[in-house]
Design a protein around this motif. Structure first.
Motif, short mmCIF file in Angstrom:
data_model
loop_
_atom_site.label_atom_id
_atom_site.label_comp_id
_atom_site.label_asym_id
_atom_site.label_seq_id
_atom_site.Cartn_x
_atom_site.Cartn_y
_atom_site.Cartn_z
N PRO A 239 -8.67 -3.23 -4.19
CA PRO A 239 -8.98 -2.44 -2.79
C PRO A 239 -8.88 -3.07 -2.31
CG PRO A 239 -10.82 -2.61 -4.59
CD PRO A 239 -9.53 -3.07 -4.70
N GLU A 240 -9.08 -2.98 -0.84
CA GLU A 240 -9.00 -3.65 -0.14
C GLU A 240 -10.15 -3.92 0.16
OE1 GLU A 240 -7.25 -5.62 3.06
OE2 GLU A 240 -6.74 -3.41 4.20
N GLU B 45 -13.39 -5.37 2.61
CA GLU B 45 -13.41 -5.21 4.22
C GLU B 45 -13.90 -6.89 4.54
OE1 GLU B 45 -14.16 -3.96 7.68
OE2 GLU B 45 -13.91 -2.92 5.61
N GLN C 239 1.10 -1.13 0.19
CA GLN C 239 0.02 -0.23 0.15
C GLN C 239 0.46 1.26 0.20
OE1 GLN C 239 -1.60 -0.33 3.45
NE2 GLN C 239 -3.08 -2.21 3.09
N VAL D 190 -10.67 -8.47 5.43
CA VAL D 190 -9.50 -7.61 6.72
C VAL D 190 -9.06 -8.69 8.78
CG1 VAL D 190 -9.50 -5.69 8.33
CG2 VAL D 190 -10.77 -5.23 6.11
N TYR E 164 -4.19 8.31 1.29
CA TYR E 164 -3.25 6.70 0.75
C TYR E 164 -3.98 6.31 -0.75
CZ TYR E 164 0.88 8.31 2.12
OH TYR E 164 2.57 8.81 2.28
N SER E 165 -5.69 7.03 -0.80
CA SER E 165 -6.43 5.63 -1.88
C SER E 165 -6.24 5.32 -2.81
CB SER E 165 -7.55 7.01 -1.61
OG SER E 165 -7.26 7.41 -2.69
N ARG F 15 -4.77 -4.06 -1.99
CA ARG F 15 -4.91 -3.99 -0.70
C ARG F 15 -4.97 -2.09 0.17
NH1 ARG F 15 -3.01 -7.08 4.47
NH2 ARG F 15 -4.81 -5.28 5.77
N SER G 70 -6.91 1.36 -0.28
CA SER G 70 -8.14 1.50 0.71
C SER G 70 -8.56 2.57 -0.71
CB SER G 70 -7.05 2.70 1.58
OG SER G 70 -8.64 3.73 2.42
N ASN G 71 -9.95 2.59 -0.53
CA ASN G 71 -11.41 3.75 -1.29
C ASN G 71 -10.61 5.16 -0.59
OD1 ASN G 71 -11.66 1.80 -3.08
ND2 ASN G 71 -12.67 0.92 -1.74
N GLU G 72 -10.86 5.60 0.61
CA GLU G 72 -10.62 6.39 0.74
C GLU G 72 -9.18 7.25 1.54
OE1 GLU G 72 -13.40 6.15 4.69
OE2 GLU G 72 -15.67 5.75 2.61
#
Length: 171
Positions: free
Chosen positions: A69-70, A72, A5, A75, A42-43, A35, A37-39
């Motif tokens: 993307p990560e 959920e 990431q 996780v 560091y999206s 992995r 993040s969407n937000e």
């Protein structure tokens, strides 16, 4: 290679690992970053812009095949020791679906099988893994691979120096 990431550590880790594999005559065609993040800062989208820009400027023969993307559902999946098989298979199916939508698998396989890429490496010198990596040796050396049944030894300093020469910033 599968990348980390972020941006700086992702690029530095890629350069370190690519340098190592190239030094062993193992072709590296590019990376998939996993992995993300969407937000946030560091999206996935911010990392895609920065890392893709880096590859376009400095890694002209290597490419980024995708940014995953990560999920959920994944996780905490590793820590769920009581997960039933149906749930695990559902998570796996979701990952395969997301991976196939975010990674250019066709291009990755085409590049991996590109004869021009393979010709750049001496086929007689392709390393054969005959021992597990990270077996500590004296003087901070690590036995990593055996080539033609002879151990190849590189110190941490040699690996870091090669990564720096390939463009890793360190950190």
């Amino acid at each position: 290679l599968v990348g980390r990431q972020g941006v700086g550590d992702a690029v530095d880790s890629y350069n370190l690992n690519a340098t190592y594999f190239n030094s062993k005559n193992v072709p590296v065609v590019g990376a998939v970053y996993n992995r993300l993040s969407n937000e946030g800062y560091y999206s996935l989208e911010n990392c895609r812009k920065a890392v893709t820009s880096y590859f376009e400027q400095f890694k002209r023969t290597e490419e980024v095949f995708g940014f995953v993307p990560e999920l959920e559902a994944m996780v905490n999946a590793r820590d769920d020791h009581e997960m039933d098989l149906d749930k695990a298979m559902k998570i796996m199916d979701e990952f395969v679906d997301v991976f196939s939508r975010h990674v250019d698998v066709e291009q990755l396989l085409a590049k991996a099988g590109d004869q021009e890429v393979l010709k750049a490496f001496d086929s007689d010198a392709v390393p054969i893994i005959t021992t597990r990596p990270n077996k500590k040796k004296k003087n901070n050396e690590v036995e990593t691979l055996k080539l033609n049944n002879k151990p190849i030894m590189l110190s941490r300093e040699q690996i870091e120096s090669a990564a720096k020469d390939a463009g890793a910033a360190g950190g």
